[in-house]
Motif scaffolding. Structure first.
Motif, PDB file in Angstrom:
ATOM      1  N   ALA A  42       0.847  -1.205   0.000  1.00  0.00           N
ATOM      2  CA  ALA A  42       0.000   0.000   0.000  1.00  0.00           C
ATOM      3  C   ALA A  42       0.881   1.252   0.000  1.00  0.00           C
ATOM      4  O   ALA A  42       0.623   2.220  -0.731  1.00  0.00           O
ATOM      5  N   VAL A  43       1.951   1.225   0.807  1.00  0.00           N
ATOM      6  CA  VAL A  43       2.868   2.380   0.867  1.00  0.00           C
ATOM      7  C   VAL A  43       3.531   2.573  -0.501  1.00  0.00           C
ATOM      8  O   VAL A  43       3.618   3.696  -1.021  1.00  0.00           O
ATOM      9  N   LEU A  44       3.983   1.469  -1.075  1.00  0.00           N
ATOM     10  CA  LEU A  44       4.636   1.543  -2.385  1.00  0.00           C
ATOM     11  C   LEU A  44       3.692   2.194  -3.413  1.00  0.00           C
ATOM     12  O   LEU A  44       4.100   3.066  -4.190  1.00  0.00           O
ATOM     13  N   GLY A  73       9.550   6.338  12.155  1.00  0.00           N
ATOM     14  CA  GLY A  73       8.441   5.806  11.355  1.00  0.00           C
ATOM     15  C   GLY A  73       8.872   4.484  10.736  1.00  0.00           C
ATOM     16  O   GLY A  73      10.064   4.230  10.555  1.00  0.00           O
ATOM     17  N   PHE A  74       7.906   3.659  10.411  1.00  0.00           N
ATOM     18  CA  PHE A  74       8.192   2.414   9.693  1.00  0.00           C
ATOM     19  C   PHE A  74       7.150   2.286   8.604  1.00  0.00           C
ATOM     20  O   PHE A  74       5.959   2.515   8.847  1.00  0.00           O
ATOM     21  N   HIS A  75       7.599   1.946   7.408  1.00  0.00           N
ATOM     22  CA  HIS A  75       6.652   1.922   6.295  1.00  0.00           C
ATOM     23  C   HIS A  75       6.745   0.645   5.469  1.00  0.00           C
ATOM     24  O   HIS A  75       6.357   0.634   4.311  1.00  0.00           O
ATOM     25  N   GLY A  76       7.319  -0.406   6.068  1.00  0.00           N
ATOM     26  CA  GLY A  76       7.335  -1.680   5.362  1.00  0.00           C
ATOM     27  C   GLY A  76       8.700  -2.038   4.836  1.00  0.00           C
ATOM     28  O   GLY A  76       9.657  -1.264   4.926  1.00  0.00           O
ATOM     29  N   LEU A  77       8.757  -3.249   4.285  1.00  0.00           N
ATOM     30  CA  LEU A  77      10.051  -3.804   3.906  1.00  0.00           C
ATOM     31  C   LEU A  77      10.243  -3.797   2.388  1.00  0.00           C
ATOM     32  O   LEU A  77      10.280  -4.848   1.752  1.00  0.00           O
ATOM     33  N   ILE A  82       4.218  10.116   6.605  1.00  0.00           N
ATOM     34  CA  ILE A  82       4.301  10.105   8.067  1.00  0.00           C
ATOM     35  C   ILE A  82       3.249   9.186   8.688  1.00  0.00           C
ATOM     36  O   ILE A  82       2.112   9.110   8.199  1.00  0.00           O
ATOM     37  N   GLU A  83       3.657   8.486   9.736  1.00  0.00           N
ATOM     38  CA  GLU A  83       2.676   7.850  10.624  1.00  0.00           C
ATOM     39  C   GLU A  83       2.323   8.947  11.634  1.00  0.00           C
ATOM     40  O   GLU A  83       3.175   9.334  12.441  1.00  0.00           O
ATOM     41  N   PRO A  84       1.088   9.447  11.640  1.00  0.00           N
ATOM     42  CA  PRO A  84       0.759  10.553  12.556  1.00  0.00           C
ATOM     43  C   PRO A  84       1.004  10.176  14.015  1.00  0.00           C
ATOM     44  O   PRO A  84       1.362  11.018  14.833  1.00  0.00           O
ATOM     45  N   GLY A 102       3.383   4.249  15.274  1.00  0.00           N
ATOM     46  CA  GLY A 102       2.996   2.908  15.716  1.00  0.00           C
ATOM     47  C   GLY A 102       4.166   1.954  15.811  1.00  0.00           C
ATOM     48  O   GLY A 102       4.008   0.820  16.255  1.00  0.00           O
ATOM     49  N   ASN A 103       5.317   2.406  15.387  1.00  0.00           N
ATOM     50  CA  ASN A 103       6.524   1.584  15.490  1.00  0.00           C
ATOM     51  C   ASN A 103       7.567   2.286  16.336  1.00  0.00           C
ATOM     52  O   ASN A 103       8.746   1.956  16.316  1.00  0.00           O
ATOM     53  N   CYS A 104       7.110   3.267  17.112  1.00  0.00           N
ATOM     54  CA  CYS A 104       8.019   3.984  18.010  1.00  0.00           C
ATOM     55  C   CYS A 104       7.223   4.437  19.245  1.00  0.00           C
ATOM     56  O   CYS A 104       7.110   5.636  19.541  1.00  0.00           O
ATOM     57  N   MET A 136      -0.417  10.068   4.786  1.00  0.00           N
ATOM     58  CA  MET A 136      -0.433   9.533   6.146  1.00  0.00           C
ATOM     59  C   MET A 136      -0.480   8.009   6.061  1.00  0.00           C
ATOM     60  O   MET A 136      -1.374   7.447   5.416  1.00  0.00           O
ATOM     61  N   ASP A 137       0.509   7.396   6.689  1.00  0.00           N
ATOM     62  CA  ASP A 137       0.559   5.935   6.750  1.00  0.00           C
ATOM     63  C   ASP A 137      -0.245   5.505   7.967  1.00  0.00           C
ATOM     64  O   ASP A 137       0.209   5.594   9.103  1.00  0.00           O
ATOM     65  N   GLU A 138      -1.472   5.056   7.690  1.00  0.00           N
ATOM     66  CA  GLU A 138      -2.372   4.630   8.778  1.00  0.00           C
ATOM     67  C   GLU A 138      -2.508   3.101   8.796  1.00  0.00           C
ATOM     68  O   GLU A 138      -3.551   2.569   9.148  1.00  0.00           O
ATOM     69  N   VAL A 139      -1.424   2.443   8.387  1.00  0.00           N
ATOM     70  CA  VAL A 139      -1.436   0.975   8.397  1.00  0.00           C
ATOM     71  C   VAL A 139      -1.712   0.449   9.815  1.00  0.00           C
ATOM     72  O   VAL A 139      -2.440  -0.523   9.990  1.00  0.00           O
ATOM     73  N   LYS A 140      -1.153   1.115  10.817  1.00  0.00           N
ATOM     74  CA  LYS A 140      -1.437   0.692  12.195  1.00  0.00           C
ATOM     75  C   LYS A 140      -2.596   1.469  12.824  1.00  0.00           C
ATOM     76  O   LYS A 140      -3.410   0.898  13.524  1.00  0.00           O
ATOM     77  N   SER A 141      -2.646   2.775  12.584  1.00  0.00           N
ATOM     78  CA  SER A 141      -3.659   3.589  13.271  1.00  0.00           C
ATOM     79  C   SER A 141      -5.035   3.524  12.604  1.00  0.00           C
ATOM     80  O   SER A 141      -6.057   3.735  13.254  1.00  0.00           O
ATOM     81  N   ALA A 155      -4.133  -0.975   6.260  1.00  0.00           N
ATOM     82  CA  ALA A 155      -3.969  -2.446   6.198  1.00  0.00           C
ATOM     83  C   ALA A 155      -4.515  -2.996   7.514  1.00  0.00           C
ATOM     84  O   ALA A 155      -5.612  -2.625   7.930  1.00  0.00           O
ATOM     85  N   LYS A 156      -3.747  -3.820   8.175  1.00  0.00           N
ATOM     86  CA  LYS A 156      -3.984  -4.338   9.526  1.00  0.00           C
ATOM     87  C   LYS A 156      -5.465  -4.417   9.954  1.00  0.00           C
ATOM     88  O   LYS A 156      -6.164  -5.323   9.544  1.00  0.00           O
ATOM     89  N   ALA A 157      -5.928  -3.465  10.785  1.00  0.00           N
ATOM     90  CA  ALA A 157      -7.258  -3.610  11.396  1.00  0.00           C
ATOM     91  C   ALA A 157      -8.385  -3.691  10.362  1.00  0.00           C
ATOM     92  O   ALA A 157      -9.469  -4.169  10.665  1.00  0.00           O
TER      93      ALA A 157
HETATM   94  C1  LIG Z   1       2.929   2.055   9.666  1.00  0.00           C
HETATM   95  C2  LIG Z   1       3.254   0.830   8.872  1.00  0.00           C
HETATM   96  N1  LIG Z   1       3.361   0.914   7.545  1.00  0.00           N
HETATM   97  C3  LIG Z   1       3.634  -0.156   6.787  1.00  0.00           C
HETATM   98  C4  LIG Z   1       3.829  -1.393   7.361  1.00  0.00           C
HETATM   99  C5  LIG Z   1       4.109  -2.590   6.511  1.00  0.00           C
HETATM  100  O1  LIG Z   1       3.005  -3.448   6.533  1.00  0.00           O
HETATM  101  P1  LIG Z   1       3.145  -4.980   6.150  1.00  0.00           P
HETATM  102  O2  LIG Z   1       3.929  -5.643   7.210  1.00  0.00           O
HETATM  103  O3  LIG Z   1       1.720  -5.465   6.073  1.00  0.00           O
HETATM  104  O4  LIG Z   1       3.802  -5.041   4.823  1.00  0.00           O
HETATM  105  C6  LIG Z   1       3.740  -1.526   8.742  1.00  0.00           C
HETATM  106  C7  LIG Z   1       3.963  -2.829   9.394  1.00  0.00           C
HETATM  107  O5  LIG Z   1       4.020  -2.960  10.597  1.00  0.00           O
HETATM  108  C8  LIG Z   1       3.441  -0.385   9.524  1.00  0.00           C
HETATM  109  O6  LIG Z   1       3.339  -0.457  10.860  1.00  0.00           O
END
Ligand SMILES: Cc1ncc(COP(=O)(O)O)c(C=O)c1O
Length: 442
Positions: A122-124, A145-149, A214-216, A219-221, A247-252, A275-277
């Motif tokens: 999704a971030v990509l 911030g964390f935005h995936g691998l 940005i993760e507002p 969620g990884n810090c 805004m990366d709301e993958v966690k929030s 994503a996630k929830a």
């Molecule tokens: C804010 C955020 N963005 C992106 C990702 C990447 O998601 P995924 O592990 O589903 O690829 C994560 C994973 O923890 C995340 O917390």
């Protein structure tokens, strides 16, 4: 863990070492030879390991579980779809629009949306769309911030080796080998909540900034959050500069409020990732936002390409439809906010009793715990907290049946099913875990 205390876990780890690097399917699941966990089953807010130890789980698979594990309302919807309709066909279905419309009802920041299979994807997609729309290159990231691998997102401040007294910014390093230096060429990294740093980046390369990502709420810090003023500043800077705010709301997303962090701030992003929830544990993700920005996804010569074999598969979308309907129509957010607040009270009593200065950060459904006198305002502040004590405390909790990530950068996640947790039991366990952590230090 030893061969005698956890014989099945021990055997599974030995076996998996012959099959996978580090013996695990995801490097972060390797917690060492003595602590790596193998799970047999999950239910509600609990997980049971291969040796039948049951844990109340506050890790929740890094956040996706928002209702509870094996929620029959979601599982039945998925079973119905796969037995009556199928999984994928490589064509569109009615579910595509149904899910987007549900998201749009909850998140006014979304006008158009596309699906993905993971937060990373999704971030990509969002980053590529922002670059396509602006015809610019640079992406501004926030420390912590964390935005995936994927390669470009795999650069982070080296906090372990950062000297807080140096007056210098932490060095930015890759997550390891195999990540080309070229992948960081278009990244700029700033500390959260620093007006000065963001002004400096815009002054330096503003005309090439495609987006701030940005993760507002980090969620990884430890759920360290952007201040209201900082978020408004980012919004204004982007508007003035023709850059996009992602805004990366993958966690929030679908966790901290119906409309995610954007509802809490009352500030809309141009593009958002989810994503996630969104799927209560089924692998579904999405990105979307302003219709004019998303319109750049087209098959023209200058359009942005997006898609993939498994995109919008019916397993993912039936789970998302069922989950979002429940989140939209019932009082899940009230429940998890209340439970999260109650749990913080319990923990606070325990820490206070032991004379441990502590602060909570972030929303009740995804809160961070920081041992120290201040709520950290960014990743550099986090370095000043007593994260070693936290890890000791967390490892003891795990030993006694409370699962969480033993790293204070990972928040505690609350799901609807946590309303059944016996708070007196939790207090007793937390009390024991902290007493043991303190005893170890002495
Ligand atoms: C804010 C955020 N963005 C992106 C990702 C990447 O998601 P995924 O592990 O589903 O690829 C994560 C994973 O923890 C995340 O917390």
């Amino acid at each position: 863990m030893s061969e005698s205390s956890k014989p099945n876990t021990y055997r599974l780890l030995q076996q998996s070492h012959t099959n996978m690097p580090m013996g695990v399917a995801d490097s972060y699941r390797y917690w060492g030879e003595n602590n790596t966990v193998f799970i047999k089953s999950c239910e509600g807010c609990t997980i049971t390991d291969a040796d039948d130890q049951k844990y109340v789980d506050f890790r929740l698979a890094y956040g996706p579980i928002i209702l509870g594990y094996r929620d029959t309302r979601i599982d039945q919807a998925v079973i119905k779809v796969i037995t009556e309709r199928g999984t994928i066909s490589g064509f569109s279905t009615d579910l595509d629009s149904e899910v987007v419309e549900l998201v749009r009802q909850m998140c006014p920041n979304i006008e158009k949306m596309r699906f993905a299979n993971s937060g990373t994807e999704a971030v990509l997609g969002a980053v590529r769309t922002a670059r396509g729309y602006t015809s610019r290159n640079k992406i501004v990231l926030v420390e912590g911030g964390f935005h995936g691998l994927y390669d470009e997102m795999m650069w982070k401040p080296d906090m372990d080796n950062w000297d807080a007294g140096s007056g210098l910014a932490p060095e930015i390093r890759s997550f390891g080998a195999g990540i080309p230096e070229a992948s960081r060429k278009h990244l700029e990294t700033v500390p959260l909540n620093s007006f000065e740093a963001i002004d400096a980046v815009f002054a330096k390369v503003g005309d090439d900034i495609a987006a701030i990502l940005i993760e507002p709420i980090l969620g990884n810090c430890g759920s360290i959050a952007s201040s209201q003023e900082y978020m408004q500043k980012l919004r204004d800077m982007c508007d003035a500069n023709g850059s996009l705010l992602i805004m990366d709301e993958v966690k929030s997303g679908f966790r901290v409020a119906k409309g995610g962090a954007q509802e809490l701030y009352g500030i809309k992003a141009d593009l958002t990732t989810y994503a996630k929830a969104m799927g209560n544990g089924y692998p579904v993700a999405a990105f979307g936002g302003r219709a004019d920005v998303m319109a750049v996804i087209n098959l023209d010569k200058n359009g942005v390409t997006h898609g993939g074999t498994y995109t919008a598969n019916m397993i993912a979308l039936s789970a998302a439809k069922a989950t979002l309907t429940i989140l939209n129509e019932t009082n899940v957010f009230e429940t998890i906010n209340k439970v999260g607040a109650d749990i913080q009270q319990v923990l606070s009593r325990v820490f206070t009793k032991h004379g441990i200065a502590h602060k909570f950060a972030g929303p009740n459904s995804m809160f961070g715990i920081h041992f120290g006198n201040i709520v950290p305002t960014n990743y550099r502040d986090w370095k000043q907290t007593n994260s070693t004590l936290y890890t000791e405390f967390a490892m003891n909790l795990i030993k006694h049946g409370v699962m969480l990530e033993p790293d204070s950068r990972e928040p505690w996640f609350i799901c609807e099913s946590h309303r059944s947790v016996d708070l007196a039991w939790l207090e007793e366990i937390a009390e024991r875990a902290m007493a043991e952590a303190i005893a170890t230090k002495q």
